[in-house]
Scaffold this active site. Structure first.
Site, PDB file in Angstrom:
ATOM      1  N   ASP A  14       4.904   6.190  -6.655  1.00  0.00           N
ATOM      2  CA  ASP A  14       4.823   5.150  -7.135  1.00  0.00           C
ATOM      3  C   ASP A  14       5.417   4.721  -6.066  1.00  0.00           C
ATOM      4  O   ASP A  14       7.009   5.065  -6.261  1.00  0.00           O
ATOM      5  CB  ASP A  14       5.447   5.456  -8.435  1.00  0.00           C
ATOM      6  CG  ASP A  14       5.258   3.681  -9.135  1.00  0.00           C
ATOM      7  OD1 ASP A  14       4.135   2.933  -8.407  1.00  0.00           O
ATOM      8  OD2 ASP A  14       5.481   3.654 -10.188  1.00  0.00           O
ATOM      9  N   ASP A 108      -0.183   0.936  -4.985  1.00  0.00           N
ATOM     10  CA  ASP A 108       0.831   1.012  -5.224  1.00  0.00           C
ATOM     11  C   ASP A 108       0.918   3.107  -5.594  1.00  0.00           C
ATOM     12  O   ASP A 108       2.451   3.125  -4.907  1.00  0.00           O
ATOM     13  CB  ASP A 108       1.159   0.495  -5.709  1.00  0.00           C
ATOM     14  CG  ASP A 108       1.324  -0.269  -6.570  1.00  0.00           C
ATOM     15  OD1 ASP A 108       0.321   0.134  -7.061  1.00  0.00           O
ATOM     16  OD2 ASP A 108       2.585  -0.996  -7.288  1.00  0.00           O
ATOM     17  N   GLU A 109       0.245   3.493  -6.406  1.00  0.00           N
ATOM     18  CA  GLU A 109       0.630   4.434  -6.803  1.00  0.00           C
ATOM     19  C   GLU A 109      -0.561   5.719  -7.323  1.00  0.00           C
ATOM     20  O   GLU A 109      -1.842   5.270  -6.437  1.00  0.00           O
ATOM     21  CB  GLU A 109       1.209   4.344  -7.906  1.00  0.00           C
ATOM     22  CG  GLU A 109      -0.395   3.798  -9.434  1.00  0.00           C
ATOM     23  CD  GLU A 109       0.289   3.773 -10.496  1.00  0.00           C
ATOM     24  OE1 GLU A 109       1.207   4.590 -10.981  1.00  0.00           O
ATOM     25  OE2 GLU A 109       0.120   2.480 -11.094  1.00  0.00           O
TER      26      GLU A 109
END
Length: 370
Positions: A14, A108-109
């Site tokens: 993350d 983003d993860e």
């Protein structure tokens, strides 16, 4: 009910305050400053907040007005999604050097299954540490990681030592780790559900674990079985590299509230143009068109219509969207308008049908090394 956990080596990566961190990286004058991506002090919603802003209570999905009230020195910047996508692609290439089993959740993860990996490294924790270092060295951003036996525990663990940290939850630590957590920390337990659990005397993972599956199904319907299993660390969902897109949408937040359907018609046209581009890029179509209205009091309303055929053409989408717009009177002035397509043709059994265009009206056993 399958109560047998399947142990894998799962990493959840993350990125730390991704959008805000990218803006601070690209603009040195913003480093160390309380920053909000999206919104402004009079309109809009915050998409992301830097850690400097979070200290004041600024969070994503918060109105710009409230964010500015909490942090008078807050700096607002416009989001640059193409830049975020560019960096996300670079990070994903790093992931793929370790395993092909990468399941992105957003820009983003992502989950990585490194049970078997391209580096032949038996330690999932060392792999996570190496990946985080490479992201920092090659991209310039920090990331946090959670490492455990399944996706559920790994995701919770990635938030444990943020920012720029990681946590490993070993197989023999899973149940004690979950027992100590507030139930609101459980992935899949939202604010409303957490409040209901509190009212039932369920405050921690330990409390949740004491409840029978019958009790949980009585109070939480079909989700009861899920809560019963995750309280015991059972979550056998695999990392799926090709996640199926369930909907495609586009929306606009207006600088001034709009109180007339006539003005909203023009906005529908521009939003439908953007939606068509996204559908073409994804090479998919859908049967259900949904109009989303967010009113000036922040209440939400959706209106949907399902067609007997797949559509991807903006003109057809506009026709249906206008029909939905006039389906009933507006409850208030409108601050946000959105269009989305659901019931898509990207399922295997649906791929044979062409979209209508305007011209055609085992349990794995291993030593978990750290």
């Amino acid at each position: 009910m399958d109560n047998l956990p399947i142990y894998r080596k799962i990493i959840h990566i993350d990125m730390d305050a991704f959008y805000a961190s990218v803006e601070q990286m690209d603009n040195p004058e913003l480093r160390g400053q309380p920053l909000a991506v999206g919104g402004n002090e009079v309109r809009g919603v915050v998409s992301a907040a830097s850690y400097e802003a979070r200290k004041f209570g600024v969070r994503s999905a918060m109105s710009g007005i409230q964010a500015k009230r909490l942090c008078p020195d807050l700096i607002f910047v416009r989001p640059r999604f193409e830049r975020y996508k560019e960096i996300s692609r670079t990070i994903r290439k790093i992931f793929l050097e370790y395993t092909d089993l990468v399941e992105p959740l957003s820009l983003d993860e992502a989950y990585l299954d490194v049970t078997e990996n391209k580096k032949n490294n038996p330690s999932a924790s060392l792999i996570a540490q190496e990946i985080r270092k490479r992201i920092y060295d090659e991209v310039g951003l920090t990331a946090s990681a959670g490492i455990s036996v399944n996706k559920f525990v790994a995701k919770i663990a990635s938030d444990y030592n943020k920012p720029n940290g990681q946590k490993t939850v070993n197989p023999d630590q899973v149940e004690s780790f979950l027992e100590a957590l507030d139930v609101k920390k459980f992935y899949g337990v939202g604010k409303v559900t957490a409040e209901k659990m509190y009212q039932l005397g369920i405050f921690t993972g330990y409390d949740l674990k004491q409840k029978s599956v019958e009790f949980l199904e009585k109070h939480f319907s079909n989700s009861g079985t899920y809560y019963y299993q995750i309280s015991r660390g059972i979550h056998n969902s695999q990392v799926k590299p090709n996640r199926t897109i369930k909907s495609v949408g586009a929306e606009r937040t207006f600088f001034e509230n709009l109180s007339s359907e006539v003005f909203l018609e023009d906005k529908i046209i521009s939003i439908a143009n953007e939606l068509e581009k996204r559908l073409q890029k994804s090479k998919i179509a859908g049967k259900t068109i949904t109009l989303k209205l967010k009113y000036s009091d922040f209440s939400l309303q959706t209106r949907s219509k399902t067609l007997p055929y797949f559509v991807a053409d903006k003109d057809l989408i506009i026709d249906v969207a206008k029909e939905l717009l006039y389906q009933e009177r507006l409850k208030n002035s409108v601050r946000l308008l959105g269009l989305s397509l659901h019931n898509l043709n990207n399922q295997s059994e649906k791929k044979t049908e062409e979209p209508i265009k305007k011209s055609i009206s085992v349990q794995l056993q291993f030593d978990f090394k750290y």
